[in-house]
Design an enzyme around this catalytic site. Structure first.
Site, PDB file in Angstrom:
ATOM      1  N   CYS A 335       0.884  -1.545   0.141  1.00  0.00           N
ATOM      2  CA  CYS A 335      -0.301   0.145   0.043  1.00  0.00           C
ATOM      3  C   CYS A 335       1.365   1.544   0.101  1.00  0.00           C
ATOM      4  CB  CYS A 335      -0.914   0.174   1.553  1.00  0.00           C
ATOM      5  SG  CYS A 335      -0.728  -0.654   2.785  1.00  0.00           S
ATOM      6  N   ARG A 364       6.893 -11.110   5.222  1.00  0.00           N
ATOM      7  CA  ARG A 364       6.972 -10.876   6.290  1.00  0.00           C
ATOM      8  C   ARG A 364       7.692 -12.142   7.449  1.00  0.00           C
ATOM      9  NH1 ARG A 364       0.540  -9.644   5.390  1.00  0.00           N
ATOM     10  NH2 ARG A 364       0.430  -8.279   4.181  1.00  0.00           N
ATOM     11  N   GLN A 382       0.910 -10.752  -3.098  1.00  0.00           N
ATOM     12  CA  GLN A 382      -0.480 -10.517  -3.180  1.00  0.00           C
ATOM     13  C   GLN A 382      -1.067 -10.179  -4.145  1.00  0.00           C
ATOM     14  OE1 GLN A 382      -0.431  -7.457   0.231  1.00  0.00           O
ATOM     15  NE2 GLN A 382      -1.762  -8.639   1.813  1.00  0.00           N
ATOM     16  N   ASP A 384      -3.179  -7.313  -5.028  1.00  0.00           N
ATOM     17  CA  ASP A 384      -2.974  -6.231  -4.059  1.00  0.00           C
ATOM     18  C   ASP A 384      -3.810  -5.172  -5.431  1.00  0.00           C
ATOM     19  OD1 ASP A 384      -3.455  -4.719  -1.784  1.00  0.00           O
ATOM     20  OD2 ASP A 384      -1.334  -4.978  -1.349  1.00  0.00           O
ATOM     21  N   HIS A 386      -5.583  -0.424  -5.088  1.00  0.00           N
ATOM     22  CA  HIS A 386      -6.092   0.124  -4.396  1.00  0.00           C
ATOM     23  C   HIS A 386      -6.811   1.092  -5.130  1.00  0.00           C
ATOM     24  CE1 HIS A 386      -1.650  -1.550  -2.334  1.00  0.00           C
ATOM     25  NE2 HIS A 386      -2.453  -1.144  -1.195  1.00  0.00           N
ATOM     26  N   LYS A 465     -12.712  -3.724   7.831  1.00  0.00           N
ATOM     27  CA  LYS A 465     -12.427  -4.632   6.241  1.00  0.00           C
ATOM     28  C   LYS A 465     -13.131  -5.450   6.698  1.00  0.00           C
ATOM     29  CE  LYS A 465      -9.082  -8.258   8.571  1.00  0.00           C
ATOM     30  NZ  LYS A 465      -8.019  -8.950   8.112  1.00  0.00           N
ATOM     31  N   HIS A 511      -8.138  -0.783   0.481  1.00  0.00           N
ATOM     32  CA  HIS A 511      -6.907  -2.245  -0.036  1.00  0.00           C
ATOM     33  C   HIS A 511      -7.993  -3.357  -0.401  1.00  0.00           C
ATOM     34  CE1 HIS A 511      -4.289   0.182   2.736  1.00  0.00           C
ATOM     35  NE2 HIS A 511      -5.589   0.775   2.420  1.00  0.00           N
TER      36      HIS A 511
END
Length: 639
Positions: A335, A364, A382, A384, A386, A465, A511
Site C-alpha cells: 500500500c 513477512r 499479494q 493487491d 488500491h 475490513k 485496499h
C-alpha cells in the site's frame, strides 16, 4: 419483575432470582434442551447463572461459536478428570485446558509418558464420565481459599496462576463429581451434554509457551453434540489428509520447500503453469473491471514506513537492511508504494474511481513453528489493488469489488461467507473516523443483502475490513479476499483530488485482494481439487500414449499439432504396457489421456480416456482439439 430483552428485540418479564435455565424453559422447553449457555449483556454465562437485573439475553446453541466453546471447554475438564482417575499414582499435575477452534486440549505434568495407545483408555474413561451426567457446579472463592485448596492438592501450576492474578480478581472453581478445577468458565450444565467426543493426538507444550519452562504433555481432542456430526468431522479430516497440498505438491511436482530458505517456496515448472494461469486470469478479469496495473519496489526507505505507521505497528513482522548508511525495509505490504504512485501527479474527480492493481512480492517474518507449506510462508505475492475514490463513491465501489469477487470465486466453484472486522486495540485514528469507515462497510453489506458476521477487534490497524471466507469442496473455510476501507492513510500521505468546485478534497482509499496470496491460493486449490485441476489449470492437459513403438511417430505428430495451438501435451512412449501407462496418467491426474494405435493412426482419430472415467471414446483429432479448447476458454470445471 425483571425486563429481559431478547435477541429479536422482544422484551419479556421474568422473576428476579431465577436462573438462566429457568428463563429459557419459560420461553420454550424444546429450546431449553438445545441451549448450552447464554449471553447476558454480551457476556457468556452458564445457564446456572442468576438473573437479578434488567438485561439483554441471547441463547447459545451448538450452532453458535460461544455455545460450541462452552461444550468443548467442558470436554477439556472431562479429559482432566479422566486422566486423574486413570493415573492416581503418576503424580498428575494439571496445567491449563481451554477450548480451541474445532476442539479442546489439556496440558499435564505427570510421571508416565503418554502414548497414542493411552488415548483409547482415556477416551473410554471420558465416555463413562459423560454417562454419569455429573453437574458442573460453579463456586466463587477468595484468593486465600483458592490457594489453600490447590496447595493442599499439590497443583503447583494452578497455584502459580492464582498468584499471578490481581489481588482483587474474582476467582471461580468448577466441580464435577470428585474433580475440581480452577476455571473462569463458562460451561454446560452437565457432563452428559458432551454426547460425542474424540481424542486425536498428543504433543509437547512448554508451560505458558516459554521454552525455558518445563515441557508438558498436551492431549488434543474434539467434541460435538451429536455422534453423526463428529463422524462427519472426522471423515472430513481423513479426506483433508489425502488432499494435503504439501503431499500432493510433491507427488505432482508443483513446488518444494528447502531448509536453505524456510518459509520461502520454490515453484517447479508444473507449479509455474498453475501460477501463470492464475495471474493471466487475474489480469484478464481486472482489465474488464477497469483496473490498471502498477509495480512498486520491494525495498523502501524507513521514512516511508514511519509515515505509513508500519514501523510502529508492524515492525516485528518486517525484514530490514541498510543502504548508504540509512535504514530500509523490505515491504510487508504494497500500500505505501501504491500511494506514492497516486501522489506522483494531481488527480481530478474525473479520474476517480482510480483502480491500481499490483501483483506485489511481499515479505513477512513468521515464526518458524508457524510455517506451513504454502499456507504460511515468509514471502508471497499479494494480488493487491488500491482504489482511490471520492466519499460518495465508497459504497458503489465496494459493490463493484464484490461483483469481481463473485465472478472470480465462482470460476473455481468456491462459495464464501463474509465477515466484518472492526477496530483492533492497536489502531490509529479517531473514534469518528473509525465509526464512519465501519458504517460504510456495514451499509454496503446490508444494502447488498449479503449475510455476514461481525469479528470484533480484528480489523487492520489503519481501518475496518470485510473478509471473505471461502468454502472448499469438503466444507472447510479459508480466509482469502478482503476489502479494507482506509480513511487514515490518505491523511498521512495527503492524498487529494480536485473536485468539481476546483478545490482540493481528501481522497478515500480502499485496499483489496481477491486471491489474498497467490501461493496460499494455489495451496487451497490443490486441496480443493485434490490435485485434479480443471483442464485450464492442469500443468499437463493431455497425455498421449502410443500402444507400441511404431505408433510413436503418430503420437509426436499429434503433440506438435496440439502444442502449436497452445495446449499442454506430453507423450509417454516408454516401453511399458499401455494399461500401466493409463493408470499412471490417472495417478498424475491428467485431464485427458489419449491412446493411439494402428486404428487411430489409420483413421486420424484418438481414443480418449477422461480423468475419472473408465470408458474410452473415439474422436476425430480436430473434434477433440475443439472440445478441449472450449473447456479451456470457458474455464469449465467439468469434463
Amino acid at each position: 419483575m425483571l425486563k429481559i430483552t431478547m435477541k429479536d428485540g422482544a422484551v419479556r418479564e421474568f422473576e428476579s432470582g431465577k436462573t438462566l435455565l429457568d428463563f429459557v424453559k419459560s420461553v420454550s422447553n424444546s429450546l431449553a434442551k438445545k441451549v448450552l449457555a447464554a449471553k447476558v449483556d454480551g457476556e457468556t454465562k452458564d445457564l446456572s447463572a442468576i438473573l437479578d437485573k434488567d438485561c439483554a439475553v441471547e441463547f447459545l446453541t451448538f450452532d453458535d461459536a460461544d455455545g460450541r466453546w462452552a461444550l468443548r471447554h467442558t470436554a477439556s475438564h472431562i479429559l482432566a478428570q479422566a486422566v486423574k482417575r486413570l493415573y492416581p499414582d503418576q503424580h498428575v499435575k494439571l496445567a491449563i485446558g481451554p477450548a480451541i477452534d474445532n476442539g479442546f486440549y489439556y496440558d499435564f505434568d505427570m510421571d508416565k509418558k503418554l502414548s497414542e495407545a493411552d488415548l483409547v483408555h482415556i477416551e473410554k474413561e471420558m465416555k463413562k464420565i459423560v454417562k454419569e451426567n455429573l453437574s458442573l457446579e460453579r463456586k466463587e472463592v477468595s484468593r486465600a481459599e483458592a490457594l489453600q485448596f490447590f496447595e493442599e492438592k499439590g497443583e503447583d501450576y494452578k497455584v502459580e496462576l492464582i498468584r499471578d492474578l490481581p489481588d482483587d480478581a474474582s476467582i471461580t472453581m468448577y466441580t464435577q463429581g470428585e474433580f475440581t478445577d480452577l476455571c473462569a468458565g463458562p460451561h454446560v450444565l452437565t457432563t452428559g451434554k458432551v454426547k460425542a467426543l474424540k481424542l486425536q493426538s498428543i504433543a509437547g507444550a512448554y508451560w505458558r509457551g516459554d521454552e525455558h519452562n518445563k515441557m508438558l504433555q498436551r492431549i488434543y481432542g474434539t467434541a460435538f453434540e451429536k455422534q453423526a456430526d463428529l463422524d462427519a468431522y472426522l471423515n472430513m479430516l481423513e479426506e483433508a489428509k489425502k488432499r494435503d497440498h504439501r503431499k500432493l505438491g510433491k507427488e505432482l511436482d508443483l513446488f518444494s520447500l528447502h531448509e536453505e530458505g524456510p518459509g520461502f517456496p520454490f515453484f517447479h515448472p508444473n507449479g509455474m503453469v498453475i501460477r501463470n494461469e492464475l495471474i493471466q486470469y487475474w489480469r484478464e478479469v481486472h482489465r474488464r473491471y477497469g483496473y490498471q496495473e502498477i509495480k512498486t519496489p520491494i525495498i523502501l526507505n524507513r521514512k516511508l514506513w514511519e509515515q505509513s505507521g508500519h514501523w510502529d505497528h508492524y515492525a516485528e513482522n518486517m525484514y530490514f537492511t541498510k543502504i548508504d548508511g540509512e535504514d530500509y525495509a523490505i515491504k510487508p505490504m504494497n500500500c505505501p508504494g501504491g500511494m506514492l504512485v497516486y501522489n506522483s501527479r494531481q488527480h481530478s474527480y474525473r479520474d476517480l474511481p482510480l483502480r491500481l492493481g499490483e501483483l506485489g512480492l511481499v515479505h513477512r517474518h513468521e515464526k518458524s513453528g508457524e510455517l506451513h507449506g504454502l499456507f504460511r510462508v515468509r514471502n508471497f505475492t499479494q494480488d493487491d489493488a488500491h482504489l482511490f475514490v471520492t466519499p460518495d463513491q465508497i459504497e458503489e465501489e465496494i459493490q463493484h469489488t464484490i461483483d469481481l469477487f463473485d465472478e472470480v470465486y465462482s470460476t473455481f466453484g468456491l462459495t464464501y461467507m463474509a465477515e466484518l472486522s472492526t477496530r483492533p486495540d492497536d489502531s490509529m485514528g479517531s473514534d469518528e473516523i473509525w465509526d464512519r469507515a465501519t458504517n460504510a462497510l456495514r451499509n454496503a453489506l446490508e444494502h447488498r443483502g449479503l449475510k455476514y458476521v461481525v469479528n470484533e477487534g480484528d480489523g487492520a490497524f489503519y481501518g475496518p475490513k470485510i473478509d471473505f471466507h471461502l468454502r472448499d469442496s469438503i466444507g472447510r473455510t479459508w480466509q482469502c479476499g478482503t476489502i479494507q476501507l482506509d480513511m487514515l492513510m490518505p491523511e498521512k500521505f495527503d492524498l487529494t483530488y480536485v473536485g468539481e468546485d476546483g478545490e482540493k478534497h481528501r481522497t478515500v482509499m480502499l485496499h483489496r485482494v481477491v486471491y489474498g496470496s497467490i501461493e496460499r491460493f494455489i495451496g487451497i486449490l490443490i486441496e480443493n481439487y485434490a490435485g485434479a485441476f480443471p483442464v485450464w489449470l492442469a500443468p499437463v492437459q493431455i497425455r498421449i500414449l502410443p500402444i507400441t513403438e511404431k505408433h510413436a511417430d503418430y503420437a509426436y505428430a499429434l503433440k506438435k499439432k496440439m502444442f502449436v495451438l497452445g495446449l499442454r501435451v506430453e507423450v509417454d512412449d516408454r516401453n511399458e504396457k499401455v494399461g500401466y501407462k493409463i493408470r499412471e496418467s490417472q495417478v498424475k491426474k491428467t485431464p485427458y489421456t489419449l491412446v493411439v494405435g494402428d486404428q487411430e493412426a489409420a483413421d486420424k482419430t484418438v481414443s480418449v480416456r477422461k480423468r475419472g472415467v473408465q470408458e474410452s471414446e473415439t474422436m476425430k483429432i480436430d473434434d477433440f482439439i475443439t472440445y478441449v479448447q472450449e473447456k479451456i476458454i470457458s474455464k469449465s470445471k467439468k469434463f
